[in-house]
Design a protein around this motif. Structure first.
Motif, mmCIF file in Angstrom:
data_model
loop_
_atom_site.group_PDB
_atom_site.id
_atom_site.type_symbol
_atom_site.label_atom_id
_atom_site.label_comp_id
_atom_site.label_asym_id
_atom_site.label_seq_id
_atom_site.Cartn_x
_atom_site.Cartn_y
_atom_site.Cartn_z
ATOM 1 N N ASP A 249 1.022 -1.044 -0.465
ATOM 2 C CA ASP A 249 -0.070 0.609 0.237
ATOM 3 C C ASP A 249 0.933 0.962 -0.068
ATOM 4 O O ASP A 249 0.034 2.678 -0.806
ATOM 5 N N GLY B 109 0.037 5.460 -2.782
ATOM 6 C CA GLY B 109 -0.615 6.256 -2.944
ATOM 7 C C GLY B 109 -0.036 7.816 -3.928
ATOM 8 O O GLY B 109 0.894 7.010 -5.030
ATOM 9 N N ASP B 110 -0.450 8.696 -3.594
ATOM 10 C CA ASP B 110 -0.550 9.725 -4.904
ATOM 11 C C ASP B 110 1.410 10.082 -4.644
ATOM 12 O O ASP B 110 1.997 10.832 -5.509
#
Length: 159
Positions: free
Chosen positions: A66, A70-71
Protein backbone atom coordinates in the motif's frame (compact mmCIF):
# COMPACT_ATOMS: atom_id res chain seq x y z
CA UNK A 1 14.12 3.38 -12.98
CA UNK A 2 12.22 2.15 -9.90
CA UNK A 3 11.76 -1.54 -9.18
CA UNK A 4 9.37 -3.00 -6.60
CA UNK A 5 10.11 -6.54 -5.42
CA UNK A 6 6.99 -8.18 -4.00
CA UNK A 7 6.28 -11.18 -1.85
CA UNK A 8 3.51 -11.97 0.57
CA UNK A 9 5.27 -11.41 3.90
CA UNK A 10 8.08 -9.04 2.83
CA UNK A 11 10.47 -10.68 5.26
CA UNK A 12 12.89 -12.74 3.17
CA UNK A 13 12.95 -13.08 -0.65
CA UNK A 14 11.68 -9.60 -1.46
CA UNK A 15 14.08 -8.05 1.06
CA UNK A 16 16.99 -9.97 -0.49
CA UNK A 17 15.89 -8.80 -3.95
CA UNK A 18 15.67 -5.17 -2.86
CA UNK A 19 19.16 -5.36 -1.36
CA UNK A 20 20.78 -6.97 -4.39
CA UNK A 21 19.09 -4.69 -6.94
CA UNK A 22 20.23 -1.60 -5.05
CA UNK A 23 23.80 -2.81 -4.51
CA UNK A 24 24.45 -4.14 -8.01
CA UNK A 25 22.33 -1.47 -9.72
CA UNK A 26 24.68 1.17 -8.27
CA UNK A 27 22.60 4.17 -9.26
CA UNK A 28 21.10 2.80 -12.50
CA UNK A 29 17.94 1.98 -10.57
CA UNK A 30 16.26 2.23 -7.18
CA UNK A 31 14.66 -0.86 -5.70
CA UNK A 32 12.03 -1.19 -3.01
CA UNK A 33 10.32 -4.20 -1.50
CA UNK A 34 6.88 -4.78 -0.05
CA UNK A 35 4.37 -7.48 0.79
CA UNK A 36 0.69 -8.06 0.25
CA UNK A 37 0.42 -9.24 3.87
CA UNK A 38 3.65 -8.08 5.51
CA UNK A 39 4.68 -9.90 8.67
CA UNK A 40 6.04 -6.69 10.18
CA UNK A 41 9.64 -7.76 10.64
CA UNK A 42 12.50 -8.91 8.46
CA UNK A 43 13.46 -12.55 8.94
CA UNK A 44 16.56 -12.76 11.19
CA UNK A 45 18.22 -15.23 8.80
CA UNK A 46 17.75 -12.76 5.92
CA UNK A 47 19.38 -10.03 7.99
CA UNK A 48 22.20 -12.37 9.02
CA UNK A 49 22.87 -13.33 5.42
CA UNK A 50 22.82 -9.73 4.22
CA UNK A 51 25.18 -8.68 7.02
CA UNK A 52 27.53 -11.46 5.93
CA UNK A 53 27.42 -10.02 2.40
CA UNK A 54 28.39 -6.58 3.74
CA UNK A 55 25.01 -4.85 3.66
CA UNK A 56 23.84 -2.23 6.13
CA UNK A 57 20.70 -4.01 7.32
CA UNK A 58 19.32 -1.05 9.28
CA UNK A 59 17.53 0.17 6.14
CA UNK A 60 15.35 -2.92 5.66
CA UNK A 61 11.84 -3.24 7.04
CA UNK A 62 8.76 -5.30 6.30
CA UNK A 63 6.09 -3.08 4.75
CA UNK A 64 2.82 -3.20 2.84
CA UNK A 65 2.54 -2.70 -0.88
CA UNK A 66 0.00 0.00 0.00
CA UNK A 67 2.98 2.34 0.54
CA UNK A 68 3.52 2.26 -3.22
CA UNK A 69 -0.01 3.08 -4.38
CA UNK A 70 -0.67 6.63 -3.12
CA UNK A 71 -0.10 9.98 -4.75
CA UNK A 72 3.20 10.45 -2.90
CA UNK A 73 4.52 7.01 -3.80
CA UNK A 74 7.39 6.68 -6.27
CA UNK A 75 6.33 5.72 -9.77
CA UNK A 76 7.24 2.06 -10.23
CA UNK A 77 8.65 0.96 -13.59
CA UNK A 78 9.02 -2.77 -12.88
CA UNK A 79 7.26 -5.05 -10.41
CA UNK A 80 9.01 -8.36 -9.70
CA UNK A 81 7.10 -10.97 -7.72
CA UNK A 82 9.36 -13.54 -6.10
CA UNK A 83 6.84 -15.89 -4.50
CA UNK A 84 3.90 -17.80 -5.90
CA UNK A 85 1.32 -16.22 -3.62
CA UNK A 86 2.16 -12.64 -4.60
CA UNK A 87 2.25 -13.59 -8.29
CA UNK A 88 -1.28 -14.99 -8.07
CA UNK A 89 -2.81 -12.18 -6.03
CA UNK A 90 -4.69 -9.26 -7.44
CA UNK A 91 -2.20 -6.42 -7.20
CA UNK A 92 -3.11 -2.82 -6.59
CA UNK A 93 -3.18 -0.39 -9.46
CA UNK A 94 0.37 0.92 -9.78
CA UNK A 95 0.92 4.40 -11.12
CA UNK A 96 2.59 4.35 -14.52
CA UNK A 97 1.53 0.82 -15.58
CA UNK A 98 4.81 -0.93 -14.72
CA UNK A 99 6.21 -4.03 -16.38
CA UNK A 100 5.33 -7.02 -14.19
CA UNK A 101 7.35 -10.24 -14.11
CA UNK A 102 7.46 -13.29 -11.85
CA UNK A 103 10.75 -14.75 -10.62
CA UNK A 104 9.63 -17.56 -8.33
CA UNK A 105 11.96 -18.80 -5.61
CA UNK A 106 11.26 -21.25 -2.75
CA UNK A 107 10.61 -19.60 0.60
CA UNK A 108 13.71 -19.90 2.78
CA UNK A 109 11.69 -18.59 5.73
CA UNK A 110 9.58 -21.75 5.51
CA UNK A 111 12.55 -24.08 6.00
CA UNK A 112 12.68 -25.87 9.34
CA UNK A 113 15.60 -27.61 10.94
CA UNK A 114 19.03 -26.73 12.19
CA UNK A 115 20.38 -23.23 11.55
CA UNK A 116 22.80 -24.54 8.94
CA UNK A 117 19.95 -25.89 6.83
CA UNK A 118 18.03 -22.59 7.06
CA UNK A 119 21.17 -20.57 6.28
CA UNK A 120 21.77 -22.74 3.20
CA UNK A 121 18.20 -22.06 2.01
CA UNK A 122 18.78 -18.31 2.32
CA UNK A 123 22.15 -18.60 0.56
CA UNK A 124 20.56 -20.53 -2.33
CA UNK A 125 17.80 -17.93 -2.82
CA UNK A 126 20.29 -15.07 -2.53
CA UNK A 127 22.50 -16.65 -5.20
CA UNK A 128 19.53 -17.24 -7.51
CA UNK A 129 18.32 -13.67 -7.15
CA UNK A 130 21.85 -12.37 -7.63
CA UNK A 131 22.25 -14.35 -10.87
CA UNK A 132 18.92 -13.02 -12.21
CA UNK A 133 19.74 -9.44 -11.25
CA UNK A 134 23.23 -9.62 -12.76
CA UNK A 135 21.71 -10.90 -16.02
CA UNK A 136 19.07 -8.14 -15.90
CA UNK A 137 21.72 -5.47 -15.34
CA UNK A 138 23.63 -6.75 -18.38
CA UNK A 139 20.63 -5.72 -20.50
CA UNK A 140 20.22 -2.26 -21.97
CA UNK A 141 17.00 -2.11 -19.95
CA UNK A 142 16.77 1.69 -19.93
CA UNK A 143 16.04 1.75 -23.68
CA UNK A 144 13.89 -1.39 -24.05
CA UNK A 145 10.16 -1.30 -24.75
CA UNK A 146 7.92 -2.59 -21.97
CA UNK A 147 7.14 -5.77 -23.92
CA UNK A 148 10.78 -6.48 -24.73
CA UNK A 149 11.76 -5.79 -21.13
CA UNK A 150 9.14 -8.19 -19.76
CA UNK A 151 10.22 -10.94 -22.20
CA UNK A 152 13.90 -10.40 -21.41
CA UNK A 153 13.22 -10.55 -17.68
CA UNK A 154 11.24 -13.77 -18.09
CA UNK A 155 14.14 -15.23 -20.06
CA UNK A 156 16.60 -14.16 -17.33
CA UNK A 157 14.68 -16.34 -14.88
CA UNK A 158 14.24 -19.17 -17.34
CA UNK A 159 10.47 -18.77 -17.80
Amino acid sequence: MNILVLCTGNSARSILGEAIFNKLGAGRLKAFSAGSKPVGQVNPFALKHLEGEGYDTSVFRSKSWDEFTGDNAPEIDIVVTVCGNAAGEVCPIWRGAPVTVHWGFPDPAGVNGPDGKIEQAFRTVYQGLQANIEAFLALDFETMSAQDLRLAMQKVHGD
